[in-house]
Motif scaffolding. Structure first.
Motif, mmCIF file in Angstrom:
data_model
loop_
_atom_site.group_PDB
_atom_site.id
_atom_site.type_symbol
_atom_site.label_atom_id
_atom_site.label_comp_id
_atom_site.label_asym_id
_atom_site.label_seq_id
_atom_site.Cartn_x
_atom_site.Cartn_y
_atom_site.Cartn_z
ATOM 1 N N GLU A 173 10.164 -7.285 -8.987
ATOM 2 C CA GLU A 173 9.942 -6.061 -9.742
ATOM 3 C C GLU A 173 9.626 -6.416 -11.187
ATOM 4 N N HIS A 174 8.655 -5.683 -11.760
ATOM 5 C CA HIS A 174 8.282 -5.795 -13.161
ATOM 6 C C HIS A 174 8.638 -4.458 -13.792
ATOM 7 N N ALA A 175 9.547 -4.466 -14.755
ATOM 8 C CA ALA A 175 10.003 -3.224 -15.382
ATOM 9 C C ALA A 175 9.563 -3.196 -16.841
ATOM 10 N N PHE A 176 8.943 -2.079 -17.237
ATOM 11 C CA PHE A 176 8.564 -1.847 -18.622
ATOM 12 C C PHE A 176 9.197 -0.528 -19.032
ATOM 13 N N CYS A 233 9.650 2.649 -21.167
ATOM 14 C CA CYS A 233 8.880 3.518 -22.070
ATOM 15 C C CYS A 233 9.779 4.212 -23.077
ATOM 16 N N ILE A 277 17.832 -3.202 -21.642
ATOM 17 C CA ILE A 277 16.515 -3.205 -22.267
ATOM 18 C C ILE A 277 16.287 -1.892 -23.002
ATOM 19 N N ASP A 285 10.472 -3.003 -23.998
ATOM 20 C CA ASP A 285 10.915 -4.240 -23.362
ATOM 21 C C ASP A 285 10.362 -4.342 -21.944
ATOM 22 N N TYR A 286 10.091 -5.571 -21.524
ATOM 23 C CA TYR A 286 9.603 -5.879 -20.185
ATOM 24 C C TYR A 286 10.580 -6.847 -19.533
ATOM 25 N N PHE A 287 10.876 -6.635 -18.254
ATOM 26 C CA PHE A 287 11.806 -7.510 -17.533
ATOM 27 C C PHE A 287 11.278 -7.705 -16.114
ATOM 28 N N ARG A 288 11.071 -8.956 -15.730
ATOM 29 C CA ARG A 288 10.655 -9.313 -14.371
ATOM 30 C C ARG A 288 11.846 -9.950 -13.677
ATOM 31 N N LEU A 329 10.920 4.732 -17.126
ATOM 32 C CA LEU A 329 10.662 3.331 -16.793
ATOM 33 C C LEU A 329 9.388 3.236 -15.962
ATOM 34 N N LEU A 368 7.694 0.887 -13.326
ATOM 35 C CA LEU A 368 8.148 -0.171 -12.425
ATOM 36 C C LEU A 368 6.998 -0.597 -11.525
#
Length: 182
Positions: free
Chosen positions: A129-132, A134, A149, A153-156, A174, A176
């Motif tokens: 999963e790639h989470a950005f 908003c 986050i 922020d971005y979290f993979r 978010l 996703l």
């Protein structure tokens, strides 16, 4: 087509491809046969957990349950789209785009509100999963390895293990992206 009819058609199609009877799929997904029968008939209002259980039992990406003919351009304005709610947490999601046959990614707009975290069982092997984020503040990621986050922020992270999502301060929005193997 209505969302219920798209889901009904997809469940029947994928069950047939997997060569599973209604009873076998219900047992594998941990659902009552009558529940699955109603969903295949286009009746009922399934929650995220029910649809994830079906997708996991069929070993398909979650988005395969929403497959229908797509136009080349598709606009979904904020606040639009078919919203699916979780049964156990204040969590809703809207599938914004599914992966074409030659790609393995799905795109979701996720709205989180404070309250109980949304715990997710592991997705199929190899899912990332790639989470950005908003807006808002969120704690998410694999159980025992979550990160807090903020906006931008971005979290993979690996999503083929148990993971969770939790709004920390007010509502959060978010983006996703879920990658999965075919």
């Amino acid at each position: 087509m209505t969302p219920s009819s798209i889901i009904a058609e997809a469940i029947r199609r994928e069950r047939d491809l997997a060569q599973l009877s209604l009873s076998a799929l219900a047992a594998k997904a941990g659902l009552a046969k009558s529940t699955l029968s109603q969903l295949e008939a286009g009746r009922g209002n399934p929650n995220i957990e029910t649809l994830w259980a079906i997708a996991t039992a069929l070993e398909i990406p979650f988005s395969a349950l929403f497959e229908s003919a797509l136009a080349h351009s598709h606009l979904i304005r904020a606040g639009e789209g078919v919203e699916i709610a979780a049964g156990e947490a204040n969590f809703t999601t809207v599938l914004l785009d599914k992966s074409p046959p030659d790609r393995r990614r799905d795109l979701y707009r996720v709205t989180l509100a404070p309250g109980a975290p949304r715990h997710s069982a592991p997705h199929p092997r190899g899912t990332v999963e790639h989470a950005f984020l908003c807006s808002g503040r969120v704690r998410l990621g694999p159980e025992g390895q979550t990160e807090d986050i903020g906006p931008g922020d971005y979290f993979r992270y690996c999503a083929d293990v148990a993971h969770s999502y939790e709004a920390l301060e007010g509502a959060a929005l978010l983006l996703l992206v879920m990658e999965s193997l075919r």
